[in-house]
Design a protein around this motif. Sequence first.
Motif, PDB file in Angstrom:
ATOM      1  N   THR A 151      71.092  53.323  55.211  1.00 11.87           N
ATOM      2  CA  THR A 151      72.175  52.385  54.847  1.00 11.87           C
ATOM      3  C   THR A 151      73.103  52.240  56.195  1.00 11.87           C
ATOM      4  OG1 THR A 151      74.231  52.284  53.444  1.00 11.87           O
ATOM      5  CG2 THR A 151      73.788  54.614  54.387  1.00 11.87           C
ATOM      6  N   ASN A 152      73.957  51.232  56.045  1.00  9.49           N
ATOM      7  CA  ASN A 152      75.004  51.361  57.314  1.00  9.49           C
ATOM      8  C   ASN A 152      76.226  51.664  56.716  1.00  9.49           C
ATOM      9  OD1 ASN A 152      76.317  48.839  55.944  1.00  9.49           O
ATOM     10  ND2 ASN A 152      74.478  47.640  56.317  1.00  9.49           N
ATOM     11  N   TRP A 153      77.226  51.415  57.693  1.00 11.78           N
ATOM     12  CA  TRP A 153      78.496  52.186  57.604  1.00 11.78           C
ATOM     13  C   TRP A 153      79.267  51.202  56.456  1.00 11.78           C
ATOM     14  CZ3 TRP A 153      80.991  56.278  57.834  1.00 11.78           C
ATOM     15  CH2 TRP A 153      82.585  56.295  57.872  1.00 11.78           C
ATOM     16  N   GLN A 154      79.137  49.891  56.558  1.00  9.61           N
ATOM     17  CA  GLN A 154      79.927  49.105  55.706  1.00  9.61           C
ATOM     18  C   GLN A 154      79.249  49.383  54.373  1.00  9.61           C
ATOM     19  OE1 GLN A 154      82.619  47.255  56.275  1.00  9.61           O
ATOM     20  NE2 GLN A 154      82.838  46.978  53.995  1.00  9.61           N
ATOM     21  N   GLU A 155      78.125  49.553  54.002  1.00  7.17           N
ATOM     22  CA  GLU A 155      77.623  49.871  52.489  1.00  7.17           C
ATOM     23  C   GLU A 155      77.920  51.263  52.237  1.00  7.17           C
ATOM     24  OE1 GLU A 155      73.472  49.459  53.125  1.00  7.17           O
ATOM     25  OE2 GLU A 155      73.527  47.241  52.597  1.00  7.17           O
ATOM     26  N   TRP A 156      77.982  52.130  53.084  1.00 13.00           N
ATOM     27  CA  TRP A 156      78.413  53.531  52.875  1.00 13.00           C
ATOM     28  C   TRP A 156      79.817  53.526  52.307  1.00 13.00           C
ATOM     29  CZ3 TRP A 156      81.879  57.444  53.971  1.00 13.00           C
ATOM     30  CH2 TRP A 156      81.684  58.823  53.694  1.00 13.00           C
ATOM     31  N   VAL A 157      80.679  52.849  53.187  1.00 14.83           N
ATOM     32  CA  VAL A 157      82.141  53.155  52.877  1.00 14.83           C
ATOM     33  C   VAL A 157      82.338  52.532  51.553  1.00 14.83           C
ATOM     34  CG1 VAL A 157      84.310  51.881  53.481  1.00 14.83           C
ATOM     35  CG2 VAL A 157      83.009  52.789  55.369  1.00 14.83           C
ATOM     36  N   GLU A 158      81.862  51.067  51.140  1.00 13.95           N
ATOM     37  CA  GLU A 158      81.933  50.704  49.875  1.00 13.95           C
ATOM     38  C   GLU A 158      81.334  51.628  48.871  1.00 13.95           C
ATOM     39  OE1 GLU A 158      79.762  47.002  50.252  1.00 13.95           O
ATOM     40  OE2 GLU A 158      81.388  46.144  51.592  1.00 13.95           O
ATOM     41  N   LYS A 159      80.503  52.176  48.928  1.00 12.76           N
ATOM     42  CA  LYS A 159      79.748  53.306  47.938  1.00 12.76           C
ATOM     43  C   LYS A 159      80.562  54.515  47.778  1.00 12.76           C
ATOM     44  CE  LYS A 159      75.519  55.626  46.485  1.00 12.76           C
ATOM     45  NZ  LYS A 159      74.222  55.827  47.103  1.00 12.76           N
ATOM     46  N   HIS A 160      81.288  55.085  49.117  1.00 16.80           N
ATOM     47  CA  HIS A 160      81.939  56.337  48.744  1.00 16.80           C
ATOM     48  C   HIS A 160      83.501  56.316  48.979  1.00 16.80           C
ATOM     49  CE1 HIS A 160      78.088  58.426  48.847  1.00 16.80           C
ATOM     50  NE2 HIS A 160      77.629  57.497  49.863  1.00 16.80           N
ATOM     51  N   LEU A 161      83.886  55.403  49.459  1.00 15.73           N
ATOM     52  CA  LEU A 161      85.574  55.399  49.566  1.00 15.73           C
ATOM     53  C   LEU A 161      86.277  55.249  48.229  1.00 15.73           C
ATOM     54  CD1 LEU A 161      87.698  55.168  51.377  1.00 15.73           C
ATOM     55  CD2 LEU A 161      87.584  52.584  51.408  1.00 15.73           C
ATOM     56  N   ILE A 162      87.163  55.985  48.013  1.00 15.21           N
ATOM     57  CA  ILE A 162      87.843  55.918  46.781  1.00 15.21           C
ATOM     58  C   ILE A 162      88.784  55.129  46.778  1.00 15.21           C
ATOM     59  CG2 ILE A 162      89.360  57.322  45.345  1.00 15.21           C
ATOM     60  CD1 ILE A 162      87.627  59.985  46.121  1.00 15.21           C
ATOM     61  N   GLN A 163      88.979  54.125  46.060  1.00 18.21           N
ATOM     62  CA  GLN A 163      90.047  53.243  45.983  1.00 18.21           C
ATOM     63  C   GLN A 163      91.222  53.532  45.386  1.00 18.21           C
ATOM     64  OE1 GLN A 163      89.618  50.147  47.474  1.00 18.21           O
ATOM     65  NE2 GLN A 163      87.510  50.611  48.376  1.00 18.21           N
ATOM     66  N   ASN A 164      92.449  53.355  45.820  1.00 18.10           N
ATOM     67  CA  ASN A 164      93.733  53.871  45.307  1.00 18.10           C
ATOM     68  C   ASN A 164      94.231  52.533  44.687  1.00 18.10           C
ATOM     69  OD1 ASN A 164      93.697  56.709  45.774  1.00 18.10           O
ATOM     70  ND2 ASN A 164      94.229  56.158  47.878  1.00 18.10           N
ATOM     71  N   CYS A 165      94.712  52.452  43.264  1.00 21.03           N
ATOM     72  CA  CYS A 165      95.023  51.251  42.858  1.00 21.03           C
ATOM     73  C   CYS A 165      96.561  51.142  42.455  1.00 21.03           C
ATOM     74  CB  CYS A 165      94.652  51.173  41.342  1.00 21.03           C
ATOM     75  SG  CYS A 165      92.825  50.907  41.344  1.00 21.03           S
TER      76      CYS A 165
END
Length: 76
Positions: A62-76
């Motif tokens: 993967t690349n960094w951007q894909e990893w962040v999108e997959k693993h970053l927890i989004q706070n609403c």
Amino acid sequence: MYSRILDGKILTLAPSGWTCKNTFLLYDKETMSLWCPERKGLRGISGEHYGQYLPLIESEDTNWQEWVEKHLIQNC
């Protein structure tokens, strides 16, 4: 990626500076055994671990951007 655990011990792998069949060989710093990548994993081709395997472990390319999108927890 390969497991570094063999016979209950953790091996420290490093580039050996050698190549075989157009691929780089690794060595373990504990026994100086040489390791060659194969489909089953890293195969010991010399030294104390001759003929033994360090198995492949699950991983993904993967690349960094894909990893962040997959693993970053989004706070609403």
